[in-house]
Design a protein around this motif. Structure first.
Motif, PDB file in Angstrom:
ATOM      1  N   ILE A   6       0.733  -0.871  -0.394  1.00  0.00           N
ATOM      2  CA  ILE A   6       0.315   0.086  -0.017  1.00  0.00           C
ATOM      3  C   ILE A   6       0.963   1.337  -0.393  1.00  0.00           C
ATOM      4  O   ILE A   6       1.116   2.195  -0.567  1.00  0.00           O
ATOM      5  N   PHE A   7       1.962   1.164   0.606  1.00  0.00           N
ATOM      6  CA  PHE A   7       2.690   2.198   0.916  1.00  0.00           C
ATOM      7  C   PHE A   7       3.573   2.237  -0.013  1.00  0.00           C
ATOM      8  O   PHE A   7       3.889   3.712  -0.950  1.00  0.00           O
ATOM      9  N   ILE A   8       3.774   1.835  -1.485  1.00  0.00           N
ATOM     10  CA  ILE A   8       4.124   2.072  -2.448  1.00  0.00           C
ATOM     11  C   ILE A   8       3.346   1.699  -3.503  1.00  0.00           C
ATOM     12  O   ILE A   8       4.186   2.667  -4.160  1.00  0.00           O
ATOM     13  N   LEU A   9       2.344   1.815  -3.140  1.00  0.00           N
ATOM     14  CA  LEU A   9       1.028   1.896  -4.062  1.00  0.00           C
ATOM     15  C   LEU A   9       0.953   3.929  -4.195  1.00  0.00           C
ATOM     16  O   LEU A   9       1.017   4.383  -5.112  1.00  0.00           O
ATOM     17  N   PHE A  10       0.722   3.911  -3.097  1.00  0.00           N
ATOM     18  CA  PHE A  10       0.651   5.420  -2.337  1.00  0.00           C
ATOM     19  C   PHE A  10       1.770   6.432  -2.910  1.00  0.00           C
ATOM     20  O   PHE A  10       1.656   7.281  -3.921  1.00  0.00           O
ATOM     21  N   ILE A  11       3.289   5.631  -2.943  1.00  0.00           N
ATOM     22  CA  ILE A  11       4.462   6.526  -3.709  1.00  0.00           C
ATOM     23  C   ILE A  11       4.339   6.818  -4.556  1.00  0.00           C
ATOM     24  O   ILE A  11       4.137   7.939  -5.624  1.00  0.00           O
ATOM     25  N   ILE A  12       3.597   6.079  -5.372  1.00  0.00           N
ATOM     26  CA  ILE A  12       3.580   5.498  -7.181  1.00  0.00           C
ATOM     27  C   ILE A  12       2.570   6.484  -7.535  1.00  0.00           C
ATOM     28  O   ILE A  12       2.803   7.535  -8.847  1.00  0.00           O
ATOM     29  N   LEU A  13       1.590   6.484  -6.479  1.00  0.00           N
ATOM     30  CA  LEU A  13      -0.008   7.821  -7.457  1.00  0.00           C
ATOM     31  C   LEU A  13       0.933   9.357  -7.023  1.00  0.00           C
ATOM     32  O   LEU A  13       0.659  10.047  -7.481  1.00  0.00           O
ATOM     33  N   ALA A  14       1.396   9.065  -5.544  1.00  0.00           N
ATOM     34  CA  ALA A  14       2.286  10.669  -6.035  1.00  0.00           C
ATOM     35  C   ALA A  14       2.710  11.059  -6.947  1.00  0.00           C
ATOM     36  O   ALA A  14       2.827  12.324  -7.031  1.00  0.00           O
ATOM     37  N   VAL A  15       4.323  10.043  -6.990  1.00  0.00           N
ATOM     38  CA  VAL A  15       4.578  10.846  -8.232  1.00  0.00           C
ATOM     39  C   VAL A  15       3.956  10.420  -9.694  1.00  0.00           C
ATOM     40  O   VAL A  15       4.593  12.228  -9.901  1.00  0.00           O
ATOM     41  N   ALA A  16       3.155  10.081  -9.798  1.00  0.00           N
ATOM     42  CA  ALA A  16       1.968  10.607 -10.475  1.00  0.00           C
ATOM     43  C   ALA A  16       1.064  11.875 -10.756  1.00  0.00           C
ATOM     44  O   ALA A  16       1.480  12.431 -12.049  1.00  0.00           O
ATOM     45  N   GLN A  17       1.078  12.033  -9.498  1.00  0.00           N
ATOM     46  CA  GLN A  17       0.094  13.286  -9.607  1.00  0.00           C
ATOM     47  C   GLN A  17       1.293  14.754  -9.473  1.00  0.00           C
ATOM     48  O   GLN A  17       0.399  15.388  -9.850  1.00  0.00           O
ATOM     49  N   ILE A  18       2.612  14.451  -9.859  1.00  0.00           N
ATOM     50  CA  ILE A  18       3.424  15.677  -9.884  1.00  0.00           C
ATOM     51  C   ILE A  18       3.877  15.788 -11.175  1.00  0.00           C
ATOM     52  O   ILE A  18       4.082  16.791 -12.180  1.00  0.00           O
TER      53      ILE A  18
END
Length: 184
Positions: A6-18
């Motif tokens: 979940i943490f890795i998925l969160f990081i991937i989504l955060a990077v994509a949003q930026i």
């Protein structure tokens, strides 16, 4: 283990949003830096949209071109080849459904085709110039007055073009950026 995923998925989504908005901004800035500047004569109106805010909607004098008889379809994407006229303003030289091999061009949408005149009417997608809300109405009034002025070619939009992509840089009245002109 589940928290790690979940943490890795969160990081991937955060990077994509930026990354996605950053790439869009970088692309526009790149066109402004390395694109070719063209002056498009304008004819504005001042709409207001509750979601977009205040902006000047720009109509461009260059909105048609001679074209061979084709099966043009309304709202179809078309490539308009452009060049400068002898006064330094843009003119449309041809229209094509395929990307031109040489010269500068911009993407547009087909409005209609007059078969008798063999003329294609089109509209550009860079027709909204956003301004500070308190200046938009005054800018529209100033632009309308400048259009009635006896001086020809005194109102235009500066558009940077590269590989069919276009970025509206500014709108000018008598060679002065419109926001500055309104303040004077």
């Amino acid at each position: 283990m589940k928290r790690t995923h979940i943490f890795i998925l969160f990081i991937i989504l955060a990077v994509a949003q930026i990354a996605i908005p950053a790439q869009m901004i970088f692309n526009r800035e790149s066109i402004l830096e390395s694109g070719t500047a063209y002056k498009f004569k304008t004819e504005p109106v001042d709409p207001s949209d509750p979601f977009k805010g205040k902006y000047i909607f720009l109509n461009y004098e260059v909105d048609r071109v001679k074209a061979e008889d084709k099966n043009w379809v309304r709202n179809q994407e078309v490539y308009i080849s452009i060049a400068n006229d002898n006064l330094g303003f843009v003119r449309a030289t041809s229209a094509s459904l395929e990307v031109p091999k040489t010269g500068d061009f911009v993407k547009a949408k087909v409005d209609w085709y007059a078969t008798d005149e063999r003329t294609l009417q089109f509209s550009f997608q860079f027709n909204e110039f956003y301004m500070e809300e308190s200046k938009a109405y005054n800018a529209e009034v100033a632009h309308r007055k400048a259009q009635r002025d006896s001086l020809p070619n005194n109102t235009y939009a500066l558009i940077y073009v590269r590989d069919g992509e276009a970025v509206l840089n500014n709108v000018f009245i008598n060679e002065i950026p419109i926001a500055t002109f309104v303040e004077e």
